[in-house]
Motif scaffolding. Sequence first.
Motif, PDB file in Angstrom:
ATOM      1  N   GLN A  39      27.566  -6.452  65.912  1.00 30.00           N
ATOM      2  CA  GLN A  39      28.212  -7.341  66.866  1.00 30.00           C
ATOM      3  C   GLN A  39      29.414  -7.991  66.208  1.00 30.00           C
ATOM      4  OE1 GLN A  39      25.660 -10.277  68.699  1.00 30.00           O
ATOM      5  NE2 GLN A  39      27.066 -10.490  70.439  1.00 30.00           N
ATOM      6  N   LYS A  43      32.483  -9.791  71.067  1.00 27.20           N
ATOM      7  CA  LYS A  43      32.076  -8.503  71.643  1.00 27.20           C
ATOM      8  C   LYS A  43      30.560  -8.448  71.787  1.00 27.20           C
ATOM      9  CE  LYS A  43      35.982  -5.765  69.968  1.00 27.20           C
ATOM     10  NZ  LYS A  43      36.378  -4.508  69.248  1.00 27.20           N
ATOM     11  N   GLN A  44      30.114  -7.517  72.627  1.00 25.23           N
ATOM     12  CA  GLN A  44      28.682  -7.325  72.810  1.00 25.23           C
ATOM     13  C   GLN A  44      28.093  -6.541  71.648  1.00 25.23           C
ATOM     14  OE1 GLN A  44      28.145  -5.485  76.679  1.00 25.23           O
ATOM     15  NE2 GLN A  44      27.858  -7.476  77.635  1.00 25.23           N
ATOM     16  N   ARG A  45      26.812  -6.749  71.438  1.00 25.18           N
ATOM     17  CA  ARG A  45      26.120  -5.985  70.403  1.00 25.18           C
ATOM     18  C   ARG A  45      26.076  -4.523  70.840  1.00 25.18           C
ATOM     19  NH1 ARG A  45      20.597  -8.350  67.938  1.00 25.18           N
ATOM     20  NH2 ARG A  45      22.086 -10.051  67.622  1.00 25.18           N
ATOM     21  N   GLU A  46      26.337  -3.620  69.901  1.00 28.36           N
ATOM     22  CA  GLU A  46      26.355  -2.197  70.211  1.00 28.36           C
ATOM     23  C   GLU A  46      25.528  -1.406  69.201  1.00 28.36           C
ATOM     24  OE1 GLU A  46      30.283  -0.534  69.924  1.00 28.36           O
ATOM     25  OE2 GLU A  46      30.542  -1.146  67.842  1.00 28.36           O
TER      26      GLU A  46
END
Length: 120
Positions: A39, A43-46
């Motif tokens: 993360q 931003k979103q966790r990916e």
Amino acid sequence: QVQLVESGGGLVQAGGSLRLSCAASGNIFSINVMGWYRQAPGKQRELVAAITSGGSTNYADSVKGRFTISRDNAKNTVYLQMNSLKPGDTAVYHCNADLFLIIGVRSNYWGQGTQVTVSS
């Protein structure tokens, strides 16, 4: 009940390498999938990469050919070898485990995260 402890993060120049480790401990019967997520700020966790107990792997397109995930089932440990690092890889990297506890319950756990910073 279960702890995931990550290590290996740090500061590295672009093009360099780092190796992350994550050891799971506690009342674990078996671990199905272990994975690494990241993360970045804002931003979103990916998902970065994941590996099953049988060794099947899955990678995000952005890291294919540069990162390698592996695991030691006897040690309940997963590794992430990161090569050719780019500034865009800068993020907090979290370990994740989908597992069965000794009491037969399936559960999911996260590590506390380790910072990876890649300078240009």
